[in-house]
Write a protein that holds these residues in place. Structure first.
Motif, PDB file in Angstrom:
ATOM      1  N   VAL A   1    -112.372  26.490  62.140  1.00  0.00           N
ATOM      2  CA  VAL A   1    -112.414  25.323  62.862  1.00  0.00           C
ATOM      3  C   VAL A   1    -110.396  26.113  63.483  1.00  0.00           C
ATOM      4  CG1 VAL A   1    -110.824  23.388  63.050  1.00  0.00           C
ATOM      5  CG2 VAL A   1    -112.488  23.769  61.130  1.00  0.00           C
ATOM      6  N   TRP A   2    -109.827  26.262  63.507  1.00  0.00           N
ATOM      7  CA  TRP A   2    -108.813  27.831  63.730  1.00  0.00           C
ATOM      8  C   TRP A   2    -109.248  28.163  65.239  1.00  0.00           C
ATOM      9  CZ3 TRP A   2    -103.621  28.576  61.989  1.00  0.00           C
ATOM     10  CH2 TRP A   2    -103.255  30.081  63.292  1.00  0.00           C
ATOM     11  N   TRP A   3    -110.288  28.943  65.094  1.00  0.00           N
ATOM     12  CA  TRP A   3    -110.673  29.743  66.122  1.00  0.00           C
ATOM     13  C   TRP A   3    -111.398  28.759  67.012  1.00  0.00           C
ATOM     14  CZ3 TRP A   3    -109.462  34.943  67.623  1.00  0.00           C
ATOM     15  CH2 TRP A   3    -109.184  35.382  66.505  1.00  0.00           C
ATOM     16  N   LEU A   4    -112.009  27.954  66.551  1.00  0.00           N
ATOM     17  CA  LEU A   4    -112.812  26.574  67.492  1.00  0.00           C
ATOM     18  C   LEU A   4    -111.258  26.161  68.783  1.00  0.00           C
ATOM     19  CD1 LEU A   4    -114.712  24.576  68.868  1.00  0.00           C
ATOM     20  CD2 LEU A   4    -114.503  23.136  66.439  1.00  0.00           C
ATOM     21  N   ALA A   5    -110.332  25.619  68.075  1.00  0.00           N
ATOM     22  CA  ALA A   5    -108.950  25.474  68.587  1.00  0.00           C
ATOM     23  C   ALA A   5    -109.080  26.505  69.334  1.00  0.00           C
ATOM     24  CB  ALA A   5    -107.788  24.625  66.982  1.00  0.00           C
ATOM     25  N   GLY A   6    -108.245  27.536  69.336  1.00  0.00           N
ATOM     26  CA  GLY A   6    -107.451  28.640  70.284  1.00  0.00           C
ATOM     27  C   GLY A   6    -108.682  28.759  71.476  1.00  0.00           C
ATOM     28  N   ASP A   7    -110.050  28.348  71.119  1.00  0.00           N
ATOM     29  CA  ASP A   7    -111.110  28.495  72.033  1.00  0.00           C
ATOM     30  C   ASP A   7    -110.963  26.974  72.953  1.00  0.00           C
ATOM     31  OD1 ASP A   7    -113.131  30.696  73.496  1.00  0.00           O
ATOM     32  OD2 ASP A   7    -114.529  28.683  73.057  1.00  0.00           O
ATOM     33  N   LEU A   8    -110.700  26.185  72.486  1.00  0.00           N
ATOM     34  CA  LEU A   8    -111.094  25.020  73.203  1.00  0.00           C
ATOM     35  C   LEU A   8    -109.863  25.214  74.159  1.00  0.00           C
ATOM     36  CD1 LEU A   8    -112.058  22.092  70.717  1.00  0.00           C
ATOM     37  CD2 LEU A   8    -113.593  23.267  72.960  1.00  0.00           C
TER      38      LEU A   8
END
Length: 266
Positions: free
Chosen positions: A107-114
């Motif tokens: 979720v951490w990397w998903l948030a940053g990528d969004l």
């Protein structure tokens, strides 16, 4: 609520990070515009020889090109997002720090990528799309509901794109060098993502296969939705199904990697 604020802050940080690269963004706008022009004239010649190829007329083919240029960096269709950073952290062992954070790795990397994707859509995608629609006849809808549906489809495409690249990045737990995996991502993004030719134009069984793969959720589905060639609900269902499958698979691979694999470098 605390977790939601944390991930919102991570997304905002991803947006701000890419917003600082102003020269690179301007260069990207120029590159996408020029490449879009090259593709448009290629498509116009092709559609002169093969009218209604893939069920598109020339105006729809042109629209497909410019939407593709708007989404190319947004969805990191051939890579260029977080995956290189994550693979490097895996290689050096710094990912251990990420695993100790009071936050979920995926979720951490998903948030940053969004956050990155949102900036690329606004900063690098809008101008080439606007230029293209001003210079060439296009097949854009008048219905504002379709435009809202397109935005929803783009958000779902962002999630599917992340899920594909997250799996590629996790391969770094087993590979000494992730260069090969990243190159495969580039090739599949170009071919299966429809950046060279709409997936609707692929013949026979090959066309059926590529349109069933998750890459179809990135460009082909939003393009068909925008031009009225696909029902929005069916597009959302296809994208959401692949998002759930790929995120779930990423969760399983992440669990296997962090339990059984010694991180390279420490």
């Amino acid at each position: 609520m605390g977790s939601a604020r944390l991930y919102a802050a991570v997304a905002a940080g991803g947006f701000r990070r890419y917003a600082t690269y102003r020269v690179a963004t301007a260069a990207g706008v120029f590159t996408n515009t020029v490449f879009g022009l090259i593709l448009v004239y290629t498509y116009l010649a092709l559609w002169d020889e093969r009218p209604h190829l893939g069920g598109y007329d020339q105006a729809q083919a042109v629209t497909y090109v410019w939407l593709g240029q708007a989404l190319y960096a947004t969805l990191a269709i051939q890579g260029g997002g977080f995956e290189t950073d994550l693979m490097e952290r895996i290689r050096t062992g710094e990912v251990a720090i990420d695993l100790y954070r009071p936050a979920d790795l995926q979720v951490w990397w998903l948030a940053g990528d969004l956050g990155r994707a949102l900036f690329q859509l606004i900063g690098r995608g809008v101008i080439p799309f606007a230029v293209g629609t001003l210079l060439f006849p296009t097949a854009l809808p008048d219905d504002p509901v379709l435009w809202l549906a397109l935005l929803m489809a783009i958000v779902l495409a962002m999630v599917v794109s992340f899920a594909i690249r997250f799996l590629v990045a996790l391969s770094g737990f087993w590979l000494l060098d992730g260069t090969g995996a990243l190159q495969m991502l580039m090739v599949t993004g170009m071919f299966c993502g429809g950046m060279a030719l709409p997936l609707n134009a692929f013949p026979g069984v090959l066309g059926d296969v590529v349109r069933a793969l998750p890459w179809a959720a990135l460009l082909q589905m939003p393009a068909d939705l925008l031009m009225g060639e696909a029902d929005p609900l069916s597009v959302f269902a296809f994208q959401a199904a692949w998002a759930v499958v790929l995120l779930g698979l990423g969760r399983l691979v992440q669990g296997a990697a962090t339990r059984r694999v010694v991180v390279q470098g420490g």
